[in-house]
Design an enzyme around this catalytic site. Structure first.
Site, PDB file in Angstrom:
ATOM      1  N   ARG A   1      -3.484 -11.761   3.594  1.00 23.46           N
ATOM      2  CA  ARG A   1      -4.765 -11.331   3.058  1.00 23.46           C
ATOM      3  C   ARG A   1      -4.873 -11.768   1.600  1.00 23.46           C
ATOM      4  O   ARG A   1      -3.935 -11.605   0.827  1.00 23.46           O
ATOM      5  CB  ARG A   1      -4.902  -9.790   3.068  1.00 23.46           C
ATOM      6  CG  ARG A   1      -4.990  -9.077   4.404  1.00 23.46           C
ATOM      7  CD  ARG A   1      -6.157  -9.420   5.282  1.00 23.46           C
ATOM      8  NE  ARG A   1      -7.419  -9.794   4.694  1.00 23.46           N
ATOM      9  CZ  ARG A   1      -8.369  -8.959   4.247  1.00 23.46           C
ATOM     10  NH1 ARG A   1      -8.194  -7.654   4.291  1.00 23.46           N
ATOM     11  NH2 ARG A   1      -9.505  -9.408   3.764  1.00 23.46           N
TER      12      ARG A   1
ATOM     13  N   TYR B   1       0.835  -1.201   0.000  1.00 21.36           N
ATOM     14  CA  TYR B   1       0.000   0.000   0.000  1.00 21.36           C
ATOM     15  C   TYR B   1       0.867   1.246   0.000  1.00 21.36           C
ATOM     16  O   TYR B   1       1.891   1.293   0.702  1.00 21.36           O
ATOM     17  CB  TYR B   1      -0.859   0.054   1.263  1.00 21.36           C
ATOM     18  CG  TYR B   1      -2.057  -0.862   1.273  1.00 21.36           C
ATOM     19  CD1 TYR B   1      -3.255  -0.462   0.693  1.00 21.36           C
ATOM     20  CD2 TYR B   1      -2.003  -2.103   1.885  1.00 21.36           C
ATOM     21  CE1 TYR B   1      -4.368  -1.285   0.731  1.00 21.36           C
ATOM     22  CE2 TYR B   1      -3.112  -2.933   1.921  1.00 21.36           C
ATOM     23  CZ  TYR B   1      -4.298  -2.520   1.339  1.00 21.36           C
ATOM     24  OH  TYR B   1      -5.389  -3.331   1.376  1.00 21.36           O
TER      25      TYR B   1
ATOM     26  N   TYR C   1      -0.933  -9.944   0.555  1.00 23.92           N
ATOM     27  CA  TYR C   1       0.156  -9.462   1.413  1.00 23.92           C
ATOM     28  C   TYR C   1       0.021 -10.043   2.821  1.00 23.92           C
ATOM     29  O   TYR C   1      -1.060 -10.424   3.247  1.00 23.92           O
ATOM     30  CB  TYR C   1       0.184  -7.927   1.463  1.00 23.92           C
ATOM     31  CG  TYR C   1      -1.102  -7.292   1.957  1.00 23.92           C
ATOM     32  CD1 TYR C   1      -1.343  -7.124   3.317  1.00 23.92           C
ATOM     33  CD2 TYR C   1      -2.064  -6.855   1.063  1.00 23.92           C
ATOM     34  CE1 TYR C   1      -2.515  -6.548   3.768  1.00 23.92           C
ATOM     35  CE2 TYR C   1      -3.241  -6.278   1.506  1.00 23.92           C
ATOM     36  CZ  TYR C   1      -3.460  -6.132   2.863  1.00 23.92           C
ATOM     37  OH  TYR C   1      -4.623  -5.572   3.300  1.00 23.92           O
TER      38      TYR C   1
ATOM     39  N   HIS D   1      -7.474  -8.077  -2.637  1.00 22.27           N
ATOM     40  CA  HIS D   1      -8.780  -7.435  -2.437  1.00 22.27           C
ATOM     41  C   HIS D   1      -8.701  -5.954  -2.732  1.00 22.27           C
ATOM     42  O   HIS D   1      -7.629  -5.345  -2.659  1.00 22.27           O
ATOM     43  CB  HIS D   1      -9.283  -7.645  -1.011  1.00 22.27           C
ATOM     44  CG  HIS D   1      -8.406  -7.019   0.030  1.00 22.27           C
ATOM     45  ND1 HIS D   1      -7.288  -7.651   0.538  1.00 22.27           N
ATOM     46  CD2 HIS D   1      -8.445  -5.800   0.629  1.00 22.27           C
ATOM     47  CE1 HIS D   1      -6.698  -6.855   1.415  1.00 22.27           C
ATOM     48  NE2 HIS D   1      -7.369  -5.728   1.482  1.00 22.27           N
TER      49      HIS D   1
ATOM     50  N   HIS E   1     -10.713  -2.490  -1.420  1.00 19.10           N
ATOM     51  CA  HIS E   1     -11.685  -1.928  -0.470  1.00 19.10           C
ATOM     52  C   HIS E   1     -12.666  -1.050  -1.232  1.00 19.10           C
ATOM     53  O   HIS E   1     -12.264  -0.308  -2.136  1.00 19.10           O
ATOM     54  CB  HIS E   1     -10.968  -1.079   0.574  1.00 19.10           C
ATOM     55  CG  HIS E   1     -10.051  -1.855   1.465  1.00 19.10           C
ATOM     56  ND1 HIS E   1     -10.442  -2.376   2.670  1.00 19.10           N
ATOM     57  CD2 HIS E   1      -8.748  -2.214   1.310  1.00 19.10           C
ATOM     58  CE1 HIS E   1      -9.412  -3.016   3.238  1.00 19.10           C
ATOM     59  NE2 HIS E   1      -8.375  -2.922   2.427  1.00 19.10           N
TER      60      HIS E   1
END
Lengths: 196, 240
Positions: free
Chosen positions: B155, B106, B145, B158, B160
């Site tokens: 995770r 991120y 990640y 995905h 959000h």
């Protein structure tokens, strides 16, 4: 899709929610026009107020990654509507401080809201709270402790029987036009959250 | 004139606040019962956004953080429709997304995963639904990640997603997953949802018809907001 559509389920906003909702706080910029910084622009009439506070978890640790959204009426108790575009959006959001969990908004004090002929809500701001560890966004309301008379007849406050719980929805007046409102997610003095 | 009453959260399928396998929920879950107002509330109104609030590339993550080229990764179109539980489109509503880059990193001050940042990828987008409730984003497929929940927790890939709807009470955040990801059944955040079909609906489906040959694949993800449970005033009229 066959049959009646079924509501999409919620998932946590996670710790990196700022990227999507308050991008500069994540450390970069994409949008020319950031949304949510202007609940009430400076030329909106009304009593200018500042509300600040912090958000804590069940271990009394500050929740440093939360984002809070605010939704409120104007000084005369009117919510912004599609055709009442006079610069009052009545909505905003903040990411709490990464170090302290503190947040602050500048807005106008909302007026009492008439929902029906005989139902008047005391001045209040609606809050929606998301963060890592919050599976489904939490709704609550902020009232003002210097609106004692209006608060007594408020329909929401009236259905909260325990006065200590009711007190969790009161922003306290610290100085002229300054209020303080802490949010507690769990445990002692847990904020009243709403099923709306 | 109609007065709609919003249907409640379906607690049989929505995740409860306290899901101990997802450790962060342990101290951040209210323990007192929620208070349910039995009257029409302020949350039945909500903010309105305008096209002028947005920029022309806000929904194109392939170019909205352009530095010196295209972002690395699998180019995809993520699209769908926002509707309510009665199947009615939700037009003109704000949809916002955020995600990791193709390597699972991120762009965020607090993300210290060792995978690299992509100089050409910011990772956020936003758009208004059209008159039929449709939205779309061009982006790259995010990578999985690791995260500090267990000794070796990952995770699934995905995106959000945040949706407003017409009422503040409809406010929703969720996550879009991808068909075929083997990490999905292992994820405690996904498993906070107590209903298997509801989990399956969080998985975007490959849609070859919507893909663009020699450009990008397409994944469809519809969002169903809580809708009017009944139209009390109309019903009353019928009864009269």
């Amino acid at each position: 899709m066959s049959g009646k559509p079924i509501q999409t389920v919620s998932q946590t906003a996670g710790p990196f929610v700022h990227i999507g909702l308050v991008t500069p706080q994540a450390g970069f910029e994409v949008y020319e026009n950031e949304l949510g910084g202007d609940i009430a622009l400076p030329d909106i009439p009304g009593q200018r107020i500042c509300v600040e506070g912090a958000i804590y978890d069940g271990n009394d640790e500050p929740v440093k990654d939360a984002v809070i959204e605010f939704w409120q009426a104007d000084g005369e108790g009117r919510f912004a509507r599609p055709n009442a575009n006079d610069g009052f959006r009545g909505w905003g959001r903040v990411g709490v401080d990464f170090e302290t969990g503190q947040w602050r908004i500048n807005t106008i004090k909302p007026g009492p809201v008439s929902e029906a002929e005989d139902t008047v809500h005391a001045p209040h701001i609606c809050l929606w709270i998301i963060a890592r560890g919050i599976n489904i966004g939490l709704n609550t309301r902020l009232y003002f402790d210097d609106e004692k008379e209006a608060n007594v007849s408020d329909p929401l406050l009236s259905i909260i029987e325990n006065p200590e719980r009711r007190a969790t929805l009161m922003a306290s007046s610290k100085a002229e036009n300054r209020y303080h409102f802490n949010i507690k997610l769990q445990g002692d003095n847990e904020t009243v959250f709403l099923d709306i | 004139m109609t007065e709609n009453v919003l249907s409640g959260w379906n607690r049989k399928i929505q995740p409860p606040a306290y899901t101990p396998d997802y450790k962060s929920s342990r101290a951040r879950s209210p323990r007192q019962p929620l208070i349910k107002p039995n009257f029409r509330t302020s949350e039945t109104d909500g903010p309105v956004f305008f096209q002028g609030d947005l920029g022309p590339n806000d929904n194109n993550l392939l170019c909205n953080f352009y530095h010196d080229g295209d972002p690395i990764g699998e180019r995809i179109l993520v699209f769908g429709r926002v509707l309510d539980e009665n199947g009615k489109s939700v037009p003109g509503t704000l949809v916002e997304i955020w995600q990791a880059n193709a390597a699972g990193r991120y762009r965020h001050l607090s993300d210290d995963y060792l995978a690299p940042l992509d100089p050409n990828f910011g990772g956020c987008g936003r758009t208004l639904t059209d008159e039929d409730g449709n939205y779309s984003f061009k982006t790259i497929r995010p990578g999985p990640y690791p995260w500090p929940n267990g000794d070796n927790s990952w995770r699934p890939a995905h995106i959000h997603i945040s949706v407003f709807g017409g009422e503040f009470a409809q406010r929703l955040v969720s996550q879009i997953y991808f068909e075929g990801d083997p990490l999905i059944p292992l994820c405690p955040i996904i498993n906070s949802v107590p209903d298997r079909p509801a989990i399956n609906r969080l998985v975007a489906k490959l849609d070859m018809d919507a893909s663009t040959p020699f450009d990008c694949l397409a994944y469809r993800f519809d969002v169903v907001l809580r809708g009017p449970a009944s139209t009390l005033f109309e019903n009353r009229l019928e009864g009269n």
